[in-house]
Scaffold this active site. Structure first.
Site, PDB file in Angstrom:
ATOM      1  N   HIS A   1      37.739  25.978 -28.121  1.00 34.44           N
ATOM      2  CA  HIS A   1      39.100  26.026 -28.660  1.00 34.44           C
ATOM      3  C   HIS A   1      40.058  25.876 -27.464  1.00 34.44           C
ATOM      4  O   HIS A   1      39.607  25.747 -26.334  1.00 34.44           O
ATOM      5  CB  HIS A   1      39.358  27.370 -29.343  1.00 34.44           C
ATOM      6  CG  HIS A   1      38.460  27.641 -30.507  1.00 34.44           C
ATOM      7  ND1 HIS A   1      38.927  27.941 -31.757  1.00 34.44           N
ATOM      8  CD2 HIS A   1      37.106  27.678 -30.620  1.00 34.44           C
ATOM      9  CE1 HIS A   1      37.920  28.138 -32.582  1.00 34.44           C
ATOM     10  NE2 HIS A   1      36.805  27.994 -31.916  1.00 34.44           N
TER      11      HIS A   1
ATOM     12  N   HIS B   1      39.950  23.703 -34.872  1.00 37.29           N
ATOM     13  CA  HIS B   1      41.377  23.737 -35.199  1.00 37.29           C
ATOM     14  C   HIS B   1      41.988  22.411 -34.757  1.00 37.29           C
ATOM     15  O   HIS B   1      42.102  22.111 -33.565  1.00 37.29           O
ATOM     16  CB  HIS B   1      42.065  24.915 -34.505  1.00 37.29           C
ATOM     17  CG  HIS B   1      41.656  26.242 -35.086  1.00 37.29           C
ATOM     18  ND1 HIS B   1      41.389  27.342 -34.329  1.00 37.29           N
ATOM     19  CD2 HIS B   1      41.452  26.606 -36.372  1.00 37.29           C
ATOM     20  CE1 HIS B   1      41.042  28.350 -35.138  1.00 37.29           C
ATOM     21  NE2 HIS B   1      41.072  27.924 -36.379  1.00 37.29           N
TER      22      HIS B   1
ATOM     23  N   ARG C   1      46.436  22.811 -38.341  1.00 39.58           N
ATOM     24  CA  ARG C   1      45.347  23.605 -37.778  1.00 39.58           C
ATOM     25  C   ARG C   1      44.130  23.656 -38.703  1.00 39.58           C
ATOM     26  O   ARG C   1      42.999  23.811 -38.252  1.00 39.58           O
ATOM     27  CB  ARG C   1      45.919  25.017 -37.571  1.00 39.58           C
ATOM     28  CG  ARG C   1      44.955  26.146 -37.401  1.00 39.58           C
ATOM     29  CD  ARG C   1      45.751  27.460 -37.352  1.00 39.58           C
ATOM     30  NE  ARG C   1      44.903  28.626 -37.420  1.00 39.58           N
ATOM     31  CZ  ARG C   1      44.425  29.271 -36.364  1.00 39.58           C
ATOM     32  NH1 ARG C   1      44.714  28.872 -35.155  1.00 39.58           N
ATOM     33  NH2 ARG C   1      43.664  30.333 -36.518  1.00 39.58           N
TER      34      ARG C   1
ATOM     35  N   GLU D   1      38.462  29.443 -24.942  1.00 44.58           N
ATOM     36  CA  GLU D   1      39.855  29.056 -25.221  1.00 44.58           C
ATOM     37  C   GLU D   1      40.351  28.421 -23.932  1.00 44.58           C
ATOM     38  O   GLU D   1      40.568  29.102 -22.931  1.00 44.58           O
ATOM     39  CB  GLU D   1      40.709  30.277 -25.593  1.00 44.58           C
ATOM     40  CG  GLU D   1      40.324  30.957 -26.893  1.00 44.58           C
ATOM     41  CD  GLU D   1      40.889  30.281 -28.133  1.00 44.58           C
ATOM     42  OE1 GLU D   1      41.650  29.309 -27.996  1.00 44.58           O
ATOM     43  OE2 GLU D   1      40.555  30.733 -29.232  1.00 44.58           O
TER      44      GLU D   1
ATOM     45  N   GLU E   1      44.232  21.300 -31.613  1.00 36.70           N
ATOM     46  CA  GLU E   1      43.868  21.607 -30.227  1.00 36.70           C
ATOM     47  C   GLU E   1      43.197  20.384 -29.591  1.00 36.70           C
ATOM     48  O   GLU E   1      42.011  20.387 -29.270  1.00 36.70           O
ATOM     49  CB  GLU E   1      42.975  22.852 -30.208  1.00 36.70           C
ATOM     50  CG  GLU E   1      43.729  24.081 -30.718  1.00 36.70           C
ATOM     51  CD  GLU E   1      42.850  25.303 -30.997  1.00 36.70           C
ATOM     52  OE1 GLU E   1      41.635  25.231 -30.767  1.00 36.70           O
ATOM     53  OE2 GLU E   1      43.402  26.328 -31.454  1.00 36.70           O
TER      54      GLU E   1
END
Lengths: 96, 307
Positions: B194, B67, B125, B268, B70
């Site tokens: 991520h 994405h 994104r 994440e 990020e």
């Protein structure tokens, strides 16, 4: 370069499956141009949405009408992006 | 020289690719740069290969930044590359790992999106693929894998940020990874990085049931999260994608797990409860440092538990 002045990120805490259904409905309203950072799935998890400035009033009204609690995670997205840009410029100067 | 590179700052794609070249040159014999494909807009997809041995060795796959927006993930991946390269031969864990397995690291998984996020839209994104007859551009590349494709938690609306694409693997960035992993044939772990809300997840996301290896994955995940937390106290939640974030179909680690790669995890990274993926640059290195401890914990387990 797209700007995000006045855009806010809201952290929403749904308290029931019914409120999750309402947030999923909100997700389908494309004209609001909402950017879901965390999608609605179940009440145990928060929902984060970047709301463009022009849609803030409508979204707040929607949440208020359905008695869905929220807080402001980011007050002004562009403010953070401006800081980030300044950091990058000063870093490039330092490297040179 | 790579030693002049500022790992604590956000960089353009060109700067990252140059740093990868420098790393491969500086650690010639250990690090090499491979091109596994090119993006929709014809940018190369470069993987750093860390290897001390011959062919047919088992390997670990790492990717970051699927994405585009990020940015801390691409930055973390580059710091990680430097860490692995510079500490081989001195750090016993890295040395033992690379004496047993190869590591493949895709630092910028979605280069078109990354460039677009630098030049046009910081919130971008998706990929930048175009479809005839549609004003909206791009596909969410983490809804495009052949794992419950088209199911809940992905959108069929082209303008949506979670648009899944017309069919699985429609995005060349996704297909390039799938082809590489299938052709390699001996990937034992698939780790994707991520950034949002400090989570360490394992399959599944396209369905809300536990994977066959649930107990082991949960134990490995929790050990990794504890290792990560030990540095700066950053707290990570561990669980399946469905139970920790939301149901999402067509995700990469669901595909890799169903393909037979048991150790499939998604990180994440931190946001300290604010800012999401918009982390101030002064948090890049702390984020990378703590993430490395989590990654290392998983990689050590993979090394010690061949299958």
């Amino acid at each position: 370069m797209e700007t995000f002045s006045g855009d806010q990120v809201l952290r929403i805490r749904a308290s029931s499956d019914d409120q999750i259904d309402k947030l999923q409905l909100l997700e389908t309203l494309e004209h609001l141009q909402l950017d879901f950072w965390l999608h609605p799935s179940n009440p145990a998890l928060p929902v984060d949405i970047r709301v463009p400035f022009g849609s803030l009033q409508a979204v707040r009204a929607f949440l208020g009408y359905h008695d869905i609690k929220y807080s402001i995670l980011i007050e002004d997205v562009q403010g953070i992006l401006n800081e980030e840009k300044q950091e990058m410029i000063s870093n490039q100067r330092r490297e040179r | 020289s790579n030693s002049n590179f500022n790992y604590g700052a956000y960089h353009s794609l060109e700067s990252i690719y140059t740093a990868m070249d420098d790393l491969a040159a500086e650690y010639h014999g250990l690090v090499s740069k491979l091109q596994i494909g090119e993006s929709y807009e014809k940018r190369p997809l470069y993987v750093l290969k860390f290897s001390t041995g011959g062919p047919d060795r088992p390997a670990i796959w790492l990717d970051a930044g699927i994405h585009a927006r990020e940015w801390v993930t691409q930055a973390t991946a580059l710091w990680t590359a430097q860490k692995i390269a510079s500490e081989y031969g001195t750090d016993p864990s890295i040395t033992s790992l690379l004496d047993t397995m190869d590591i493949f690291l895709l630092v910028v998984t979605n280069p078109d999106g990354y460039v677009y996020s630098h030049t046009k839209n910081r919130m971008w994104r998706k990929t930048r693929s175009k479809a005839a007859g549609s004003f909206c551009v791009g596909v969410d590349p983490n809804r495009n894998w052949d794992a419950g494709f088209g199911g809940p938690g992905s959108s069929d609306q082209r303008c949506s940020d979670s648009y899944r694409g017309p069919h699985a693997n429609s995005e060349v960035e996704v297909k390039s990874i799938v082809d590489f992993i299938k052709n390699h044939g001996n990937i034992k772990a698939f780790l994707t990085i991520h950034s949002y809300s400090q989570l360490l997840m394992y399959p599944y996301g396209y369905k809300c049931t536990e994977p066959a290896d649930y107990r082991e994955l949960d134990t490995v995940g929790k050990a990794a999260a504890n290792a990560l937390t030990s540095l700066h106290g950053t707290s990570f939640k561990v669980g399946t994608i469905c139970s920790t974030i939301y149901q999402a179909s067509g995700g990469s680690i669901d595909w890799s797990y169903d393909f037979g790669i048991k150790y499939s995890f998604a990180f994440e990274l931190r946001d300290t409860g604010r800012y999401g993926f918009l982390l101030p640059a002064d948090q890049i290195i702390p984020t990378a440092e703590e993430t490395w401890l989590g990654l290392k914990s998983i990689m050590e387990h993979v090394r010690d538990h061949p299958y």
